[in-house]
Design a protein around this motif. Structure first.
Motif, PDB file in Angstrom:
ATOM      1  N   PHE A   1       0.700  -1.253   0.219  1.00  7.83           N
ATOM      2  CA  PHE A   1       0.127  -0.087   0.125  1.00  7.83           C
ATOM      3  C   PHE A   1       0.855   1.010  -0.276  1.00  7.83           C
ATOM      4  O   PHE A   1      -0.466   2.035   0.215  1.00  7.83           O
ATOM      5  CB  PHE A   1      -1.329  -0.140   1.262  1.00  7.83           C
ATOM      6  CG  PHE A   1      -0.236  -0.482   2.790  1.00  7.83           C
ATOM      7  CD1 PHE A   1       0.170   0.256   2.819  1.00  7.83           C
ATOM      8  CD2 PHE A   1      -0.215  -1.468   2.822  1.00  7.83           C
ATOM      9  CE1 PHE A   1       0.985   0.516   4.158  1.00  7.83           C
ATOM     10  CE2 PHE A   1       0.055  -1.754   4.612  1.00  7.83           C
ATOM     11  CZ  PHE A   1       0.851  -0.402   5.338  1.00  7.83           C
ATOM     12  N   ALA A   2       2.285   1.279  -0.015  1.00 12.90           N
ATOM     13  CA  ALA A   2       2.834   2.133  -0.178  1.00 12.90           C
ATOM     14  C   ALA A   2       3.915   2.943   0.735  1.00 12.90           C
ATOM     15  O   ALA A   2       3.572   4.054   0.127  1.00 12.90           O
ATOM     16  CB  ALA A   2       3.062   2.916  -1.465  1.00 12.90           C
ATOM     17  N   CYS A   3       2.291   3.179   1.965  1.00 13.20           N
ATOM     18  CA  CYS A   3       3.454   4.078   2.849  1.00 13.20           C
ATOM     19  C   CYS A   3       4.208   3.537   3.920  1.00 13.20           C
ATOM     20  O   CYS A   3       4.745   2.951   4.346  1.00 13.20           O
ATOM     21  CB  CYS A   3       1.896   3.922   4.231  1.00 13.20           C
ATOM     22  SG  CYS A   3       1.771   4.666   5.692  1.00 13.20           S
TER      23      CYS A   3
ATOM     24  N   ILE B   1      21.055  11.002   6.720  1.00 15.46           N
ATOM     25  CA  ILE B   1      19.629  10.666   5.712  1.00 15.46           C
ATOM     26  C   ILE B   1      19.038   9.614   6.138  1.00 15.46           C
ATOM     27  O   ILE B   1      20.388   8.051   6.400  1.00 15.46           O
ATOM     28  CB  ILE B   1      20.549  10.446   4.369  1.00 15.46           C
ATOM     29  CG1 ILE B   1      20.815  11.790   3.799  1.00 15.46           C
ATOM     30  CG2 ILE B   1      19.282  10.178   3.048  1.00 15.46           C
ATOM     31  CD1 ILE B   1      21.565  11.772   2.047  1.00 15.46           C
ATOM     32  N   LEU B   2      17.720   9.958   6.297  1.00 14.87           N
ATOM     33  CA  LEU B   2      17.218   7.564   5.991  1.00 14.87           C
ATOM     34  C   LEU B   2      17.116   7.072   5.148  1.00 14.87           C
ATOM     35  O   LEU B   2      16.778   7.782   3.950  1.00 14.87           O
ATOM     36  CB  LEU B   2      15.836   8.282   6.486  1.00 14.87           C
ATOM     37  CG  LEU B   2      14.855   7.315   7.353  1.00 14.87           C
ATOM     38  CD1 LEU B   2      15.422   6.352   8.122  1.00 14.87           C
ATOM     39  CD2 LEU B   2      13.540   7.597   7.220  1.00 14.87           C
ATOM     40  N   ALA B   3      17.563   5.996   4.711  1.00 14.65           N
ATOM     41  CA  ALA B   3      17.490   4.699   3.782  1.00 14.65           C
ATOM     42  C   ALA B   3      15.805   4.275   4.319  1.00 14.65           C
ATOM     43  O   ALA B   3      15.831   3.885   5.432  1.00 14.65           O
ATOM     44  CB  ALA B   3      18.524   4.101   4.250  1.00 14.65           C
ATOM     45  N   VAL B   4      15.597   4.072   3.146  1.00  9.57           N
ATOM     46  CA  VAL B   4      14.507   2.828   2.354  1.00  9.57           C
ATOM     47  C   VAL B   4      15.046   1.702   1.445  1.00  9.57           C
ATOM     48  O   VAL B   4      15.190   1.882   0.819  1.00  9.57           O
ATOM     49  CB  VAL B   4      12.927   3.607   2.185  1.00  9.57           C
ATOM     50  CG1 VAL B   4      13.275   4.113   0.571  1.00  9.57           C
ATOM     51  CG2 VAL B   4      11.703   2.358   1.870  1.00  9.57           C
TER      52      VAL B   4
ATOM     53  N   SER C   1       4.761   9.851   2.591  1.00 13.91           N
ATOM     54  CA  SER C   1       5.232   9.332   4.056  1.00 13.91           C
ATOM     55  C   SER C   1       6.291   8.749   4.120  1.00 13.91           C
ATOM     56  O   SER C   1       6.866   9.705   5.563  1.00 13.91           O
ATOM     57  CB  SER C   1       4.425   7.474   4.032  1.00 13.91           C
ATOM     58  OG  SER C   1       4.773   7.097   2.494  1.00 13.91           O
ATOM     59  N   ALA C   2       7.068   9.550   3.581  1.00 12.62           N
ATOM     60  CA  ALA C   2       8.944   9.471   3.308  1.00 12.62           C
ATOM     61  C   ALA C   2       9.132  10.918   3.713  1.00 12.62           C
ATOM     62  O   ALA C   2       9.347  11.006   4.962  1.00 12.62           O
ATOM     63  CB  ALA C   2       9.244   9.190   2.194  1.00 12.62           C
ATOM     64  N   ILE C   3       8.409  11.473   3.131  1.00 15.39           N
ATOM     65  CA  ILE C   3       8.653  13.317   3.583  1.00 15.39           C
ATOM     66  C   ILE C   3       8.750  13.595   5.058  1.00 15.39           C
ATOM     67  O   ILE C   3       9.136  13.918   5.455  1.00 15.39           O
ATOM     68  CB  ILE C   3       8.248  14.697   2.567  1.00 15.39           C
ATOM     69  CG1 ILE C   3       8.972  14.137   1.577  1.00 15.39           C
ATOM     70  CG2 ILE C   3       8.455  15.169   3.016  1.00 15.39           C
ATOM     71  CD1 ILE C   3       7.601  14.641   0.132  1.00 15.39           C
ATOM     72  N   THR C   4       7.196  12.688   5.389  1.00  9.24           N
ATOM     73  CA  THR C   4       6.733  12.800   7.141  1.00  9.24           C
ATOM     74  C   THR C   4       7.514  11.952   7.811  1.00  9.24           C
ATOM     75  O   THR C   4       7.859  12.783   8.763  1.00  9.24           O
ATOM     76  CB  THR C   4       4.689  12.272   6.955  1.00  9.24           C
ATOM     77  OG1 THR C   4       4.551  13.634   5.900  1.00  9.24           O
ATOM     78  CG2 THR C   4       4.664  12.569   8.671  1.00  9.24           C
ATOM     79  N   LEU C   5       7.934  11.093   7.217  1.00  8.05           N
ATOM     80  CA  LEU C   5       9.124  10.924   8.232  1.00  8.05           C
ATOM     81  C   LEU C   5      10.668  11.310   8.729  1.00  8.05           C
ATOM     82  O   LEU C   5      11.000  11.670   9.446  1.00  8.05           O
ATOM     83  CB  LEU C   5       9.792   8.869   8.091  1.00  8.05           C
ATOM     84  CG  LEU C   5      10.097   8.469   8.738  1.00  8.05           C
ATOM     85  CD1 LEU C   5       8.996   8.280  10.840  1.00  8.05           C
ATOM     86  CD2 LEU C   5      10.139   6.894   8.903  1.00  8.05           C
ATOM     87  N   VAL C   6      11.059  11.655   7.110  1.00  9.29           N
ATOM     88  CA  VAL C   6      11.907  12.992   7.391  1.00  9.29           C
ATOM     89  C   VAL C   6      12.138  13.883   7.894  1.00  9.29           C
ATOM     90  O   VAL C   6      12.692  13.750   9.169  1.00  9.29           O
ATOM     91  CB  VAL C   6      12.444  12.942   5.836  1.00  9.29           C
ATOM     92  CG1 VAL C   6      13.638  13.534   5.787  1.00  9.29           C
ATOM     93  CG2 VAL C   6      12.961  11.659   5.015  1.00  9.29           C
TER      94      VAL C   6
END
Length: 481
Positions: A31-33, A69-72, A98-103
């Motif tokens: 679901f790409a979150c 930098i956060l890695a995924v 969601s990635a921007i929110t976590l960063v």
């Protein structure tokens, strides 16, 4: 403790957190979150416990130039979910948001996308184009921030994967940094021994293996249009290991159909961290293990009789050469995988993080003066030379009365050559031994070539008795000590 990339540059340091032995710091489902992989370690109470993200970002208080930098993604994440997400515009947008929110929530400076690999490992043929679209959409959103968020990617070193997975000219425009993973060229997935990260092609390589080396990878990426100022060379602080089929066949390309036993920290079959390797070798009081410096390799390997393990790894000298390649090619810097497999507690070396600091020292030196030439072969004897025939390097002997002239690159009459720093011997017979330039080293002849060996535990080589002994028993007037 965190696994992490560390990008070293002369003025900036960029680090990417990874969860201990489990994979990247964040991952996503179909679901790409974006989700936190290990909340107990990464987050603070009440959602977590160890506050790793916040402690990691707080390192910027110690170094104003540090970028975090956060890695995924990562190897364990695979390609399936990436492929599903990247093919759907809505899922891409959900993932990006969601990635921007976590960063932003944790104060990171950007995101590293580690899709291993588009079009492979469960992916589909459209992944190559969809990966470009995903990164371009990330770029568009990241540029809305002031300063823009950093966007980096971890890309494969293998030519076959590069061709299948990446549109380099387009990706290069969108990424700020491209970390090229200059390791895992060989491992226990092969049924023969080889080095984890050979700087140059090994002279017996054939087929696709001729592309599996750091120098080729760097040149190939540059030829495809990757700007050197955006390319970061990945350097390993670990080795890949096998269990030899036959301990008596322990050289390069020796048959080995099983991985080496795991070490005490990584606990992963077929892999030993630098700290695990240096501890094993330094604690080897019975001379069970032998370190080999193959003249055709820039990196060492070792093997041990007790468990028949064989490991190709990097030491301070070999990572220095890799970092010098990066510097002389004008690359942005070097990335280390991983920080926590270096000797960070200084158990084996005189300084903590000996591997990483060796890389940093190499990058701090000006360019030039030591440009790599993988086609040149350096011999340690005066009467032997390497001759290239049909792409293969063959040990040849100079004719009687002549020696190798390294200046003229020919066999010359002995009286015309400075032989003061030469070893006047040949390895025509295996299991011959000769003194080296350094008192604590010696040459062991096997497979027709000299191999530099290290005496253990502070001992010096005694040519009179052909063994390592207490320095007080050795004439050191002809060696460096």
């Amino acid at each position: 403790m965190q696994n992490s990339h560390s990008f070293l540059h002369s003025t900036k340091y960029i680090a990417l957190p990874y969860s201990l032995y489990k994979g990247p710091g964040a991952f996503f489902k179909t679901f790409a979150c974006t989700q936190v992989l290990d909340p107990w370690n990464e987050l603070c109470p009440p959602l977590g416990g160890k506050c790793a993200y916040d402690r990691f970002v707080a390192l910027k208080q110690k170094n104003a130039n540090l970028k975090t930098i956060l890695a995924v993604g990562g190897w364990n994440e695979g390609s399936d979910d990436f492929s599903v997400m990247a093919s759907d515009p809505n899922k891409r947008q959900t993932f990006i948001n969601s990635a921007i929110t976590l960063v932003n929530e944790h104060g990171f400076d950007g995101l590293d996308v580690d899709w291993e690999y588009p079009g492979l490992r469960g992916g589909n043929p459209d992944d190559k184009a969809n990966f470009v679209t995903l990164i371009q959409e990330f770029r568009e959103e990241f540029d809305k921030y002031r300063p823009p968020l950093l966007l980096s990617g971890a890309l494969s070193p293998g030519k076959d994967t590069i061709d299948e997975a990446y549109d380099l000219p387009t990706l290069s425009q969108a990424f700020d940094i491209i970390n090229v993973m200059g390791y895992d060229y060989h491992g226990a997935w092969d049924n023969f021994t080889h080095h984890n990260a050979p700087l140059c092609r090994y002279y017996l390589d054939s087929g696709e293996d001729i592309y599996y080396n750091v120098a080729y990878t760097v040149d190939y990426y540059l030829s495809l249009g990757l700007p050197p100022e955006k390319m970061v060379l990945g350097i390993p602080a670990y080795g890949r290991c096998w269990t030899l089929d036959d301990i008596n066949d322990h050289g390069m390309l020796a048959p080995a159909h099983n991985p080496g036993n795991p070490g005490p920290y990584i606990r992963l079959s077929g892999t030993l961290g630098t700290n695990e390797i240096c501890e094993r070798l330094s604690e080897d009081s019975t001379n069970d293990c032998t370190v080999v410096h193959d003249p055709a390799l820039h990196e060492p390997y070792f093997y041990c009789k007790s468990d028949k393990i064989w490991c190709g790894y990097d030491d301070a000298d070999s990572v220095y050469l890799k970092a010098r390649l990066a510097k002389n090619k004008g690359l942005a810097g070097a990335m280390v995988w991983t920080i926590d497999t270096d000797d960070f507690q200084s158990l084996c070396y005189s300084e903590p993080f000996h591997i990483i600091k060796s890389i940093k020292r190499a990058l701090s030196e000006p360019t030039g003066g030591d440009v790599l030439d993988c086609d040149s072969w350096i011999t340690s004897t005066a009467t032997e030379l390497w001759e290239c025939r049909d792409g293969q390097a063959i040990v040849m002997l100079c004719a009687g009365g002549t020696v190798w002239d390294d200046v003229l690159q020919i066999c010359n009459w002995e009286e015309n050559v400075d032989i003061s720093n030469c070893n006047m011997w040949t390895c025509q017979v295996d299991n011959e031994y000769y003194a080296a330039e350094d008192c604590d080293k010696y040459y062991w002849c096997y497979q027709g070539s000299p191999h530099l060996e290290q005496c253990p535990n502070g001992l010096f080589w005694n040519q009179n008795v052909l063994q390592c002994e207490d320095p007080s028993l050795v004439d050191t007037s002809f060696c460096n000590h």
